[in-house]
Design a protein around this motif. Sequence first.
Motif, PDB file in Angstrom:
ATOM      1  N   ARG A   1       0.846  -1.189   0.000  1.00  0.00           N
ATOM      2  CA  ARG A   1       0.000   0.000   0.000  1.00  0.00           C
ATOM      3  C   ARG A   1       0.884   1.244   0.000  1.00  0.00           C
ATOM      4  O   ARG A   1       2.029   1.207   0.430  1.00  0.00           O
ATOM      5  N   SER A   2       0.311   2.349  -0.488  1.00  0.00           N
ATOM      6  CA  SER A   2       1.048   3.618  -0.449  1.00  0.00           C
ATOM      7  C   SER A   2       1.104   4.116   0.985  1.00  0.00           C
ATOM      8  O   SER A   2       0.297   3.710   1.838  1.00  0.00           O
ATOM      9  N   LEU A   3       2.051   4.999   1.265  1.00  0.00           N
ATOM     10  CA  LEU A   3       2.186   5.555   2.599  1.00  0.00           C
ATOM     11  C   LEU A   3       0.923   6.315   2.996  1.00  0.00           C
ATOM     12  O   LEU A   3       0.465   6.216   4.140  1.00  0.00           O
ATOM     13  N   SER A   4       0.360   7.106   2.064  1.00  0.00           N
ATOM     14  CA  SER A   4      -0.848   7.869   2.392  1.00  0.00           C
ATOM     15  C   SER A   4      -1.996   6.944   2.764  1.00  0.00           C
ATOM     16  O   SER A   4      -2.794   7.258   3.654  1.00  0.00           O
ATOM     17  N   GLN A   5      -2.071   5.778   2.105  1.00  0.00           N
ATOM     18  CA  GLN A   5      -3.132   4.822   2.437  1.00  0.00           C
ATOM     19  C   GLN A   5      -2.903   4.205   3.804  1.00  0.00           C
ATOM     20  O   GLN A   5      -3.850   4.026   4.595  1.00  0.00           O
ATOM     21  N   VAL A   6      -1.659   3.885   4.123  1.00  0.00           N
ATOM     22  CA  VAL A   6      -1.329   3.322   5.434  1.00  0.00           C
ATOM     23  C   VAL A   6      -1.638   4.337   6.537  1.00  0.00           C
ATOM     24  O   VAL A   6      -2.199   3.986   7.581  1.00  0.00           O
ATOM     25  N   VAL A   7      -1.281   5.619   6.314  1.00  0.00           N
ATOM     26  CA  VAL A   7      -1.567   6.657   7.307  1.00  0.00           C
ATOM     27  C   VAL A   7      -3.077   6.781   7.523  1.00  0.00           C
ATOM     28  O   VAL A   7      -3.552   6.918   8.651  1.00  0.00           O
ATOM     29  N   HIS A   8      -3.828   6.723   6.425  1.00  0.00           N
ATOM     30  CA  HIS A   8      -5.282   6.810   6.559  1.00  0.00           C
ATOM     31  C   HIS A   8      -5.841   5.634   7.340  1.00  0.00           C
ATOM     32  O   HIS A   8      -6.657   5.798   8.261  1.00  0.00           O
ATOM     33  N   ASP A   9      -5.399   4.415   6.976  1.00  0.00           N
ATOM     34  CA  ASP A   9      -5.957   3.203   7.582  1.00  0.00           C
ATOM     35  C   ASP A   9      -5.524   3.009   9.023  1.00  0.00           C
ATOM     36  O   ASP A   9      -6.336   2.581   9.868  1.00  0.00           O
ATOM     37  N   GLU A  10      -4.243   3.305   9.304  1.00  0.00           N
ATOM     38  CA  GLU A  10      -3.681   2.946  10.604  1.00  0.00           C
ATOM     39  C   GLU A  10      -3.636   4.101  11.604  1.00  0.00           C
ATOM     40  O   GLU A  10      -3.453   3.870  12.799  1.00  0.00           O
ATOM     41  N   ILE A  11      -3.779   5.341  11.140  1.00  0.00           N
ATOM     42  CA  ILE A  11      -3.672   6.492  12.051  1.00  0.00           C
ATOM     43  C   ILE A  11      -4.919   7.369  11.996  1.00  0.00           C
ATOM     44  O   ILE A  11      -5.617   7.551  13.003  1.00  0.00           O
ATOM     45  N   ALA A  12      -5.203   7.925  10.833  1.00  0.00           N
ATOM     46  CA  ALA A  12      -6.297   8.910  10.728  1.00  0.00           C
ATOM     47  C   ALA A  12      -7.653   8.291  11.023  1.00  0.00           C
ATOM     48  O   ALA A  12      -8.464   8.853  11.784  1.00  0.00           O
ATOM     49  N   LYS A  13      -7.921   7.131  10.445  1.00  0.00           N
ATOM     50  CA  LYS A  13      -9.238   6.509  10.623  1.00  0.00           C
ATOM     51  C   LYS A  13      -9.485   6.086  12.064  1.00  0.00           C
ATOM     52  O   LYS A  13     -10.556   6.389  12.623  1.00  0.00           O
ATOM     53  N   PRO A  14      -8.533   5.400  12.739  1.00  0.00           N
ATOM     54  CA  PRO A  14      -8.765   5.036  14.146  1.00  0.00           C
ATOM     55  C   PRO A  14      -8.969   6.252  15.062  1.00  0.00           C
ATOM     56  O   PRO A  14      -9.686   6.156  16.050  1.00  0.00           O
ATOM     57  N   LEU A  15      -8.330   7.361  14.723  1.00  0.00           N
ATOM     58  CA  LEU A  15      -8.453   8.558  15.553  1.00  0.00           C
ATOM     59  C   LEU A  15      -9.623   9.442  15.119  1.00  0.00           C
ATOM     60  O   LEU A  15      -9.840  10.514  15.694  1.00  0.00           O
ATOM     61  N   ASN A  16     -10.348   9.023  14.078  1.00  0.00           N
ATOM     62  CA  ASN A  16     -11.522   9.749  13.580  1.00  0.00           C
ATOM     63  C   ASN A  16     -11.159  11.159  13.097  1.00  0.00           C
ATOM     64  O   ASN A  16     -11.864  12.125  13.348  1.00  0.00           O
ATOM     65  N   ILE A  17     -10.027  11.243  12.400  1.00  0.00           N
ATOM     66  CA  ILE A  17      -9.589  12.545  11.873  1.00  0.00           C
ATOM     67  C   ILE A  17      -9.245  12.422  10.386  1.00  0.00           C
ATOM     68  O   ILE A  17      -8.389  13.141   9.877  1.00  0.00           O
ATOM     69  N   SER A  18      -9.927  11.561   9.668  1.00  0.00           N
ATOM     70  CA  SER A  18      -9.600  11.292   8.272  1.00  0.00           C
ATOM     71  C   SER A  18      -9.719  12.533   7.385  1.00  0.00           C
ATOM     72  O   SER A  18      -8.974  12.679   6.411  1.00  0.00           O
ATOM     73  N   GLU A  19     -10.643  13.435   7.693  1.00  0.00           N
ATOM     74  CA  GLU A  19     -10.845  14.612   6.853  1.00  0.00           C
ATOM     75  C   GLU A  19      -9.912  15.764   7.206  1.00  0.00           C
ATOM     76  O   GLU A  19      -9.878  16.770   6.506  1.00  0.00           O
ATOM     77  N   GLU A  20      -9.162  15.581   8.307  1.00  0.00           N
ATOM     78  CA  GLU A  20      -8.311  16.677   8.747  1.00  0.00           C
ATOM     79  C   GLU A  20      -6.862  16.262   8.939  1.00  0.00           C
ATOM     80  O   GLU A  20      -6.048  17.031   9.459  1.00  0.00           O
ATOM     81  N   LEU A  21      -6.497  15.065   8.524  1.00  0.00           N
ATOM     82  CA  LEU A  21      -5.116  14.611   8.535  1.00  0.00           C
ATOM     83  C   LEU A  21      -4.866  13.903   7.198  1.00  0.00           C
ATOM     84  O   LEU A  21      -5.176  12.734   7.028  1.00  0.00           O
ATOM     85  N   LEU A  22      -4.327  14.682   6.235  1.00  0.00           N
ATOM     86  CA  LEU A  22      -4.217  14.215   4.856  1.00  0.00           C
ATOM     87  C   LEU A  22      -2.763  14.261   4.407  1.00  0.00           C
ATOM     88  O   LEU A  22      -2.099  15.292   4.509  1.00  0.00           O
ATOM     89  N   MET A  23      -2.268  13.145   3.873  1.00  0.00           N
ATOM     90  CA  MET A  23      -0.915  13.105   3.309  1.00  0.00           C
ATOM     91  C   MET A  23      -1.004  13.492   1.827  1.00  0.00           C
ATOM     92  O   MET A  23      -0.935  12.656   0.935  1.00  0.00           O
ATOM     93  N   GLY A  24      -1.166  14.802   1.576  1.00  0.00           N
ATOM     94  CA  GLY A  24      -1.478  15.261   0.230  1.00  0.00           C
ATOM     95  C   GLY A  24      -2.987  15.269   0.057  1.00  0.00           C
ATOM     96  O   GLY A  24      -3.696  14.441   0.635  1.00  0.00           O
TER      97      GLY A  24
END
Length: 968
Positions: free
Chosen positions: A820-843
């Motif tokens: 997976r791309s790094l941005s996808q890993v950040v979304h899946d493993e960090i942003a989504k669990p913390l419920n901040i997907s719309e405000e923590l974007l790798m690009g």
Amino acid sequence: MHLLYRPVFIALFSVLVLNCGDTAAFALTKAPSLQRQPHGRAAMQKRGDGGGPRLRMSATSSKAINANDASLELADDKPRATELRQVSQAGFWKRSELFVRSVQVFWTAGRLFLDYKILQWRTNQMTEEQEERSEELWEAAHLRNADFLYSQFVSLEGLWVKLGQFLSSRADVMPGKYVEVLSKCQDSLPSRPFSQVKPLVESELGKPISELFESFEEQPIACASIAQVHKAVLKGGQQVVVKIQHDKVGKRLLQDLENLQTIGDVMKRLEPDFDFSPVIREWAKSIPNELDFEQERENLLRVSRTLAQRSPDDLSAQQDLKIDVTLPVPVDGLVNTRVLVMSYVDGFKVDDMEMLEKYQVDKKALVINITRAFAQQIFCDGFYSADPHPGNILVDRHTKKAVLLDFGLVKELDLATRYHFAKLLVAAAEQDVQGLLDALEGVGLKLRPEVPFDLALLVKYFFRDAVPKEQAQKESKERRDTYKKKNEKARLSLFAGDKVDVKVAGRFPGMKTVLKAEVISVTKSEQPALAVEGKGVGVVGDNMMVKVRYTSGEEADVSRGSVSVQKQRSPIDAWPDAFIFFDRVLGLLRGLTASLSVSVSYLEVMTPFARAALVEYEAQQQQQQHAQNEKINEKAVEQVRGECAIKGLPELLQSLLDSNQILGCQVAVIQNGKVLVDTAAGARDPYSLAPVQSDSVFNVFSVTKAVAATAVHILAQRGEIDMDTPVSKYWPTFQSTRRTPSTSSDTEITIRHVLNHQAALSDAGIDEMSKDPFIVCDSDAMLRLLAEATPAAAPGGAAKYHYLTFGWLIEGIVRGATGRSLSQVVHDEIAKPLNISEELLMGLGEGGYGRLKGAGRLTDLTLKRSSANISGAPEPVSEESDAVSEADTSAEERKTKEQANTTRSRPIEGGMLLLNPTFFNNPRIREASIPAANGHFSARALARFYWALLDPSKSGLFTVPLSQTGGG
């Protein structure tokens, strides 16, 4: 020296073709209009159809000439030879007069060119001991040529007088002799006799002068290129001036434009970077209006209305938007196409230093008010004088205010162009690279994408502060000297990819042929350099061999001495019409400031007007979007919004906004999982001034690295990655190794090296990123560069900050380990669990820029003008620091660097654009995934992320505390 005559010969040949071609075209186009006419008596009569005088000549024939359409009609019968000869001679002499005038124009340019070229050659032969004599020769040449130009301009009149006016206004760059002599073009030209003026005034105004005026001075008080001005007193006692247009001036102006177009065409052919076509086109459109004094009256009234909006008497107006200048008032009923009567102003020229001192005029305040007046016209009204020079500005003896004159030649900007001009000023003040690029594109400035350039130099040149004449001339000389040294240095050094001219043996003995080529590599020759008399042995580059590829595709090794770097083309492909006239205004302000010996930052003076124009534009846009005409809260950007449980914080933020230390911000504080502060303040960009919201996202730059590194730690805790394993295990194409001298074995880069900035790849891909900064938007290309790069030192040594390469190394590792791309890993493993997907974007992702911008959630970075480094180049260092740096470099690294220079590309002047943070406002950059530098987070998302690192038991991101992971 024969080469110096080439441009002159071409110019003269061009004008011959122009005039002969015109004559031929006249004969060909008029021949078909020959028609039979009835017989009649020879007589002169007025045409009853409103046309011009019609000459009939007939005994057994007839002939008619219409002065308006130049139609020629002949009968088949035998004409009267004498009368036809007179008509033919009149046409011939008319064409001959135009021809002679054209020759005079090109002869003037040719003589001036040759005089300076010969002097340049002569002074170049002088030694340093003869520098004083060289200066004397240049001063004498300036005086000689200034007098010569003035005499030619006065003789030619028309457009050339305007050129003299413009040159005399540029005291910041023109030699003093030119400014002194050519300033006479502003109002001291030979006038027409009153015997010619009186009939024109009476004809235009419809009454005798004695019926309209109590008195009328026969001697004009000023005379310029278009008209002369007489002082008079109306019957009611009002003092006025009467502006009277010169006879035949229109024809001469239009013919001057033809000659100027020819000069422009020749110059464009000889020097492609000098294209005057936009100026000529714009003048050609504007000249007819300048000859219509009724239109000038309307222009004068419009400018008066717009300047009245910023009256200094308005106590509620913003202080830096107040304008204290005046304009003459047209007299109703006494205005016609060629005569304009206006109120009289008892004043003197704005650059008359003796009078300024006598009347104790505040020169700096005078310049500031003139600058504000032009700023109001350009940015807020989009309608301004396009013929600015000191002759068109007076100082009232009584009020000591500036009086703006002559609005015959004006420029009007449409709303979109006006917006982009305003944005250009604000972007320059904010040092916003992307804003500048957007604004330059918006005003129509076309850049050559294949020619690299330093944006900082362009911006600093156009928006440099106005300074006194001596300082301005000193800075101008320093710029020329720096440019000369830079070119000399560039000529002596060669890099791979340079476009060069190669001298090879010609067909005949002793002859050389020049071929175009591109440098492949540069290597040292096995033959020693030859001694050169006066220079010793080892002249720079003389013992180098250059491998080149000719345009034919053939490759060859040639000596360095036979190769010369081609002159780089200008990065500017086309100057927009509006920008050229805008620069004329800037030229007036710089020249005026230099003449008055004051220092003014006209960028600082003009920027408030540009900001006001942007606010007005955005308000109009919002009103159009609100169908119900909802009220816009103009104070929104001044308020601090959101939750705040910390006393004094809102007041602190407001004070930072009021003192202009920040444009906008967010503050978020989480303590023990509880939100204490979630506040937003200020504006999200300097153009719309729309408010920052709590869910707005900022580009957090290198804070992105923390999120990227966290993703690696999460994978390491799960056993998907081992910190001490070589990167190549997860990234098979990654072959970056470096031999360690102590062990004589290759050292592979591990994941721990990457996290600790010890991979020795901090400069990998720097040439490619300098040439094309948008290469960072191509993940695959960047990964290939990193995979094939050679470390600058043995991995695991001293840590060196990896600015952009850190993120790409992490990207390659994560992709290899997870698929997976790094941005996808950040979304899946960090942003989504913390419920901040719309405000923590790798690009922002494809389409993300438009989506977030439209929702009002995207902020722009701006820099302080006083401390910004717009080019992105590292700040200059001293020679001592260079020496220390070289001493600290190992012999192995120096050898590697020396070898790399033989094949590396020429460095980009001004540094890498990617080092300038404002470049990351670019939509394409923001949508790409640049894993070390373009994370877009809100403050509350970032606070929640850091809270998760500190309290893993509650966040669920880690199985053990981060400190126990064993990473960097």
